[in-house]
Write a protein that holds these residues in place. Sequence first.
Motif: not given
Lengths: 554, 554
Positions: A43, A46, A76-80, A84, A86-87, A116
């Motif tokens: 994480a 990421g 950012v990594s929690t939005h992969s 959730s 996509v960031w 992410g």
Amino acid sequence: WEGRWALGAAAAAAVGAGLAAWASGHAPLAFDALRARGAVLRADAGAAPCDAHPASAAPGYASRREDLPEYTAADVSTHSEPKSGVWVSYGQGVYDITEFAKGHPGGSEKIMLAAGGALEPFWALFAEPHGKLATLQLLETLRIGNLRQDAAAAAAIADIDDPYAEDPPRHPALVVQSPKPFNAESPAATLADARITPIPLFFIRHHMPVPLVDEKDYVLSVGDTRAGASSGTLELSLDDLKKFPKVEVEATMQCTGNRRSSANEVKPTKGINWGVGAISNAVWGGARLRDVLEAAGIDVEALATGEGEAHVRFEGMDLDPSGDPYGSSVPARRALRDGSAVLAYEMNGEPMPRDHGAPVRVIVPGVTGARSVKWVASLEVADEESESFWQRQDYKIYPPNTSFDNLAQGAKHAIPIQDTPLQSAITSPVPGATVSPRDGEVACAGYAFAGGGRGILRVDVSFDGENWTQAELDRPQKSAGRTYAWTLWKASVPIPESAQRAAGGEATPLRLRVRALDDEHNTQPSTAADVWNMRGLLTNSWHSIDLVLPGKGG
Amino acid sequence: WEGRWALGAAAAAAVGAGLAAWASGHAPLAFDALRARGAVLRADAGAAPCDAHPASAAPGYASRREDLPEYTAADVSTHSEPKSGVWVSYGQGVYDITEFAKGHPGGSEKIMLAAGGALEPFWALFAEPHGKLATLQLLETLRIGNLRQDAAAAAAIADIDDPYAEDPPRHPALVVQSPKPFNAESPAATLADARITPIPLFFIRHHMPVPLVDEKDYVLSVGDTRAGASSGTLELSLDDLKKFPKVEVEATMQCTGNRRSSANEVKPTKGINWGVGAISNAVWGGARLRDVLEAAGIDVEALATGEGEAHVRFEGMDLDPSGDPYGSSVPARRALRDGSAVLAYEMNGEPMPRDHGAPVRVIVPGVTGARSVKWVASLEVADEESESFWQRQDYKIYPPNTSFDNLAQGAKHAIPIQDTPLQSAITSPVPGATVSPRDGEVACAGYAFAGGGRGILRVDVSFDGENWTQAELDRPQKSAGRTYAWTLWKASVPIPESAQRAAGGEATPLRLRVRALDDEHNTQPSTAADVWNMRGLLTNSWHSIDLVLPGKGG
């Protein structure tokens, strides 16, 4: 996994107590200090700017905007994933590409590799449309925040009991096979998109934790321990090394276990279940190995052409649990054959990244990756090859009926692997893809590579194994008559009429296969069974993937 | 056959009218002067002392006996089967071995290779028991006459209209594939009996008639025609050549078409239907190619290590029907890589025999036989490769779906063959033999050879293709780190239990197969289909032979 495999009792005693338990990367690691903290590390890694690309966003874009909130790399990594959101990050910007990814002109599979994490390495691959102003403007419309640049958050979570706590951050697009030691493939889908693999996407194959080396303190020791050798030991700082003429060599590195997964389909082997992505290509800049040995008073010409069997030994700064460094050696004649071997302090024009051997690593082009020692601390010309486990026991091809129970019998037919045989793979489409034929043909792409400086003469691709289409080849420059970098290929392969007829109604399976021919007319075996060995090393059979041809109805 | 194949109309015009008809060695030859006189020539050749072995009988034996009648070589050659009686010659003696052959301790198959011809080459192979006095005494008890030594009879039958009339006599044990031009295999059954193939049994691969060269008139011209080259032409007599330091190199020569018969089993190709015997091994003595080029003022070091792509061209004295010589070339870097290439005037310590290029031939170790030009008249360093048909059109690997009708499409994927891929074969037992297992195992032997200076790491032999026995290897000396001669192997391979059970009653078929691994980990393809090409060149699939396991009843 090319670490230590379970040794016979006698061998284990010789190597040192406790090492026999230093088991496969698949199995839980055996020593106390290791804990399962991979998720946190990933994480963290990421969205952190990759160390070799600190400032690769286009000037004037992706800079800080005071009107937007701050996010950490971990955020950012929690939005992969789509559910959730996509960031991605780019420069100092954070972007929400959830909707955009669905209609991405390059295909949503490829843009999702960056989900992410940082966009930079992909923009290096797809420079053509992406470098354009319009694309940057488009991206800016998706801006949601600023990336917090401070690395303190990452340092704060370091666990001093974890020998891997100091490992550097990595890009989430890498296909992780083992977190500790870190082993990850380059994402196959982008491998054939560019001759030079971007650093954050370059495969990583470690045996131990990444050592932390301050380049100001770096010393390379160069010696000659052959019987009768008269020269002393030369010690070189990084600055000293940079005073030698600098050369740049484009060379492909391949893990000796690349494509082990194909061997495992025949019968289980021991090691990381690598797919086709344990291979990448870079430009390595540094001092020639031969210049450095010459500076130490060694008669390089005699070594390169003589009848004797001297070896050049390398030791790294990565230590196993007993404190012994990783080590290997290459026969001197091979290491010096044409001046192509380099003590590299640059990779793709950047200072050598930590994950690839900072500040200095060995590159011996044409030879299997295991000999190109990272974080190199010493070079030594010696009468015998390296005494390390990785030279004497591992990284050898044992006969097909040899198992870990009857090693001694097979050992007499095994030698340390140096030059590698011909390899090829399909990297696009991805396995299982539903293809969209154009004029009855399927577009595909991949790589082909031979060790030993051999080039690629031909790449054949086929659906039926009888009618072979010759691929279009992107060959590298030769260096002194030798070819040390991979050849990328692409082809449009006709779908056999029988499959087209069958697909009139329902979706139909199709198997696409590739094989290459090198310019000394060596071939690849048709099946992995033909080269199966207990370690699954040098698996280089024809590569095939299964695809789906949609029925006419859909 | 590696002569001229039927060319497309345009290509034929370019090469010269009439050459398109210069058809396969299998087909009738097209030009008027050739007539089918092979039988007479072979009869003549049969028992004549081979030119390279004028006096190889042991001293004091096989000398002239006044009490016995005279026979010509032709007389001996008519006694090559049990029904006519089996005669052989040795020194000045003629012997009737009809009864002896039946109980020969070495097996009647091997002694029958000499039937109707000279014993000398076989005695060289089986030196151990045969060299002994007792054997010579035994042979003398079978004496029936004297061999007429005069060569007038042979000369008398020469036909001046036949361009092949001056071809030298050959040993009848050679397996003739084409009488004119003469092409013959070494008898497979004896190939693995000795590292060094005796000259009379060394395979012969000619494209044209054997030129008659008086060594007193021999001139080798050495030049440099590269753009900007300043050196003139050097002319060397045989005596001049002998003033250079003499080197001896053990090197295996292999016809590019060796084992084409395995390709033909997949689908017909064009060329001589070679079995496993278009390969032999010898010690070649002469001047180093690099020394001779250096003497002509050429910067050899720059050629050997430079980035450029110069070629060394060779022309022979053997002429095609339009008067053009055989020619070929090798990239300079390869020809000069380690000083192993030789201008050879000796073969196995004898003056170069006519059939192998007297007085001087080229030997480029590790490179396919077609480049080692016999009867060499000129060497030339050039910017482009040889313009000969054999370099530009033939001796290339075309893609698998290329035929003689769509050459142009395939030609862009083809390059002239130089270093050759890994090869191996079983030479004993002979195919179809009924085996006599000992302790459930069958003894077998053969050769393995890789081009490019690569050595043999391992040879695997198997009946079932799953359980592989590693053969015992007889490896050659290396030269400057490279291996240029074949490895001979032998093994005892267990018969699978299922076959042993099946053979309880009736005779059971068994298939024995071999495959090798070279020391750079190249492999052989499992089937000839995997490397099939329209010319059947470089066929190097796993070699297999069918054997018969007798039932317990017989």
